[in-house]
Design a protein around this motif. Structure first.
Motif, PDB file in Angstrom:
ATOM      1  N   LYS A   1      22.096 -33.362  37.197  1.00  0.00           N
ATOM      2  CA  LYS A   1      23.285 -32.989  36.690  1.00  0.00           C
ATOM      3  C   LYS A   1      24.230 -34.340  36.120  1.00  0.00           C
ATOM      4  N   LYS A   2      24.257 -35.322  37.066  1.00  0.00           N
ATOM      5  CA  LYS A   2      24.639 -36.702  36.759  1.00  0.00           C
ATOM      6  C   LYS A   2      24.243 -37.295  35.575  1.00  0.00           C
ATOM      7  N   LEU A   3      22.757 -37.215  35.462  1.00  0.00           N
ATOM      8  CA  LEU A   3      22.037 -37.740  34.432  1.00  0.00           C
ATOM      9  C   LEU A   3      22.345 -37.231  33.267  1.00  0.00           C
ATOM     10  N   LEU A   4      22.349 -35.880  33.349  1.00  0.00           N
ATOM     11  CA  LEU A   4      22.509 -35.078  31.810  1.00  0.00           C
ATOM     12  C   LEU A   4      23.974 -35.289  31.291  1.00  0.00           C
ATOM     13  N   VAL A   5      25.120 -35.531  32.230  1.00  0.00           N
ATOM     14  CA  VAL A   5      26.336 -35.593  31.831  1.00  0.00           C
ATOM     15  C   VAL A   5      26.388 -37.158  31.331  1.00  0.00           C
ATOM     16  N   GLY A   6      25.590 -37.946  31.919  1.00  0.00           N
ATOM     17  CA  GLY A   6      25.424 -39.468  31.456  1.00  0.00           C
ATOM     18  C   GLY A   6      24.994 -39.527  29.936  1.00  0.00           C
ATOM     19  N   ILE A   7      23.940 -38.867  29.812  1.00  0.00           N
ATOM     20  CA  ILE A   7      23.198 -38.909  28.519  1.00  0.00           C
ATOM     21  C   ILE A   7      24.091 -38.383  27.471  1.00  0.00           C
ATOM     22  N   TYR A   8      24.676 -37.126  27.697  1.00  0.00           N
ATOM     23  CA  TYR A   8      25.597 -36.333  26.998  1.00  0.00           C
ATOM     24  C   TYR A   8      26.735 -37.288  26.536  1.00  0.00           C
ATOM     25  N   SER A   9      27.295 -38.075  27.375  1.00  0.00           N
ATOM     26  CA  SER A   9      28.418 -39.037  27.309  1.00  0.00           C
ATOM     27  C   SER A   9      27.930 -40.319  26.369  1.00  0.00           C
ATOM     28  N   GLU A  10      26.933 -40.722  26.570  1.00  0.00           N
ATOM     29  CA  GLU A  10      26.064 -41.798  25.835  1.00  0.00           C
ATOM     30  C   GLU A  10      25.990 -41.238  24.372  1.00  0.00           C
ATOM     31  N   PHE A  11      25.822 -39.965  23.963  1.00  0.00           N
ATOM     32  CA  PHE A  11      25.596 -39.315  22.874  1.00  0.00           C
ATOM     33  C   PHE A  11      26.842 -39.383  22.028  1.00  0.00           C
TER      34      PHE A  11
ATOM     35  N   HIS B   1      19.659 -27.929  24.630  1.00  0.00           N
ATOM     36  CA  HIS B   1      18.952 -27.824  25.905  1.00  0.00           C
ATOM     37  C   HIS B   1      19.722 -28.495  26.967  1.00  0.00           C
ATOM     38  N   LEU B   2      20.329 -29.466  26.729  1.00  0.00           N
ATOM     39  CA  LEU B   2      21.215 -30.320  27.573  1.00  0.00           C
ATOM     40  C   LEU B   2      22.235 -29.206  28.188  1.00  0.00           C
ATOM     41  N   VAL B   3      23.022 -28.540  26.955  1.00  0.00           N
ATOM     42  CA  VAL B   3      24.178 -27.978  27.239  1.00  0.00           C
ATOM     43  C   VAL B   3      23.652 -26.524  28.120  1.00  0.00           C
ATOM     44  N   ASP B   4      22.696 -26.026  27.432  1.00  0.00           N
ATOM     45  CA  ASP B   4      22.173 -24.826  28.390  1.00  0.00           C
ATOM     46  C   ASP B   4      21.724 -25.173  29.706  1.00  0.00           C
ATOM     47  N   LEU B   5      21.009 -26.193  29.937  1.00  0.00           N
ATOM     48  CA  LEU B   5      20.546 -26.545  31.182  1.00  0.00           C
ATOM     49  C   LEU B   5      21.743 -26.845  32.115  1.00  0.00           C
ATOM     50  N   LEU B   6      22.724 -27.582  31.829  1.00  0.00           N
ATOM     51  CA  LEU B   6      23.960 -27.711  32.603  1.00  0.00           C
ATOM     52  C   LEU B   6      24.549 -26.619  32.867  1.00  0.00           C
ATOM     53  N   LYS B   7      24.808 -25.704  32.089  1.00  0.00           N
ATOM     54  CA  LYS B   7      25.466 -24.331  32.128  1.00  0.00           C
ATOM     55  C   LYS B   7      24.509 -23.530  33.306  1.00  0.00           C
ATOM     56  N   ARG B   8      23.297 -23.625  33.172  1.00  0.00           N
ATOM     57  CA  ARG B   8      22.278 -23.080  34.284  1.00  0.00           C
ATOM     58  C   ARG B   8      22.317 -23.396  35.441  1.00  0.00           C
ATOM     59  N   LEU B   9      22.536 -25.037  35.490  1.00  0.00           N
ATOM     60  CA  LEU B   9      22.634 -25.512  36.857  1.00  0.00           C
ATOM     61  C   LEU B   9      23.907 -25.142  37.396  1.00  0.00           C
ATOM     62  N   LYS B  10      25.088 -25.122  36.684  1.00  0.00           N
ATOM     63  CA  LYS B  10      26.275 -24.741  37.319  1.00  0.00           C
ATOM     64  C   LYS B  10      26.159 -23.286  37.960  1.00  0.00           C
ATOM     65  N   GLU B  11      25.523 -22.394  36.946  1.00  0.00           N
ATOM     66  CA  GLU B  11      25.667 -20.834  37.330  1.00  0.00           C
ATOM     67  C   GLU B  11      24.536 -20.749  38.617  1.00  0.00           C
ATOM     68  N   ARG B  12      23.737 -21.727  39.046  1.00  0.00           N
ATOM     69  CA  ARG B  12      22.999 -21.541  40.255  1.00  0.00           C
ATOM     70  C   ARG B  12      23.759 -21.472  41.590  1.00  0.00           C
TER      71      ARG B  12
END
Length: 150
Positions: A30-40, A138-149
């Motif tokens: 999760k932290k890595l995905l948020v970091g990648i998104y922030s860099e984008f 893909h990143l947004v969908d995966l983050l949402k799914r990880l949150k829903e877990r």
């Protein structure tokens, strides 16, 4: 650029190493995905007009097998196709956590290759382009799914 490189190195490890040793891979992911998104979202570059060779074709199936080994509980999920529609019978789509992460990693491996073999601006352009046209969803969908877990 060094922060982006660090994030790419860490997240792509899940796709190139089948035995990443971490105690809480989901939180790290999760932290890595948020970091990648922030860099984008803050990516700036000057277009490099040099005609470089294309990156090698990174093997989707190999990356997928490593992602599966690192996240054996990942699988299919459902999602609303158009969350802006407020109606009783919304259309549902199917996503795949394994595919989401595999596609993200595959795109980031291409950016990493460009960081090492072309120029910083070329790598940043490819990062921004691949995120905007492919990996962001893909990143947004995966983050949402990880949150829903939870």
């Amino acid at each position: 650029m060094s922060e982006l490189r660090k994030l790419i190195d860490q997240i792509t490890e899940f796709g190139i190493n089948p035995k990443v040793e971490l105690t809480d891979k989901i939180d790290v992911l999760k932290k890595l995905l948020v970091g990648i998104y922030s860099e984008f979202l803050k990516t700036e570059f000057e277009f490099d007009e040099t005609d470089y060779e294309d990156e090698p074709d990174f093997d989707y199936k190999e990356i997928l097998e490593n992602v599966k080994a690192n996240f054996p509980d990942f699988g299919w999920y459902s999602s609303v196709l158009d969350s802006n529609k407020m109606e009783p019978n919304v259309q549902i789509g199917i996503g795949d956590e394994l595919d989401d992460l595999t596609d993200i990693i595959k795109d980031l491996l291409a950016v990493k290759w460009r960081m090492e073999n072309t120029s910083e601006n070329d790598a940043l352009w490819h990062f921004e382009f691949s995120m905007r046209t492919h990996s962001e969803q893909h990143l947004v969908d995966l983050l949402k799914r990880l949150k829903e877990r939870n």
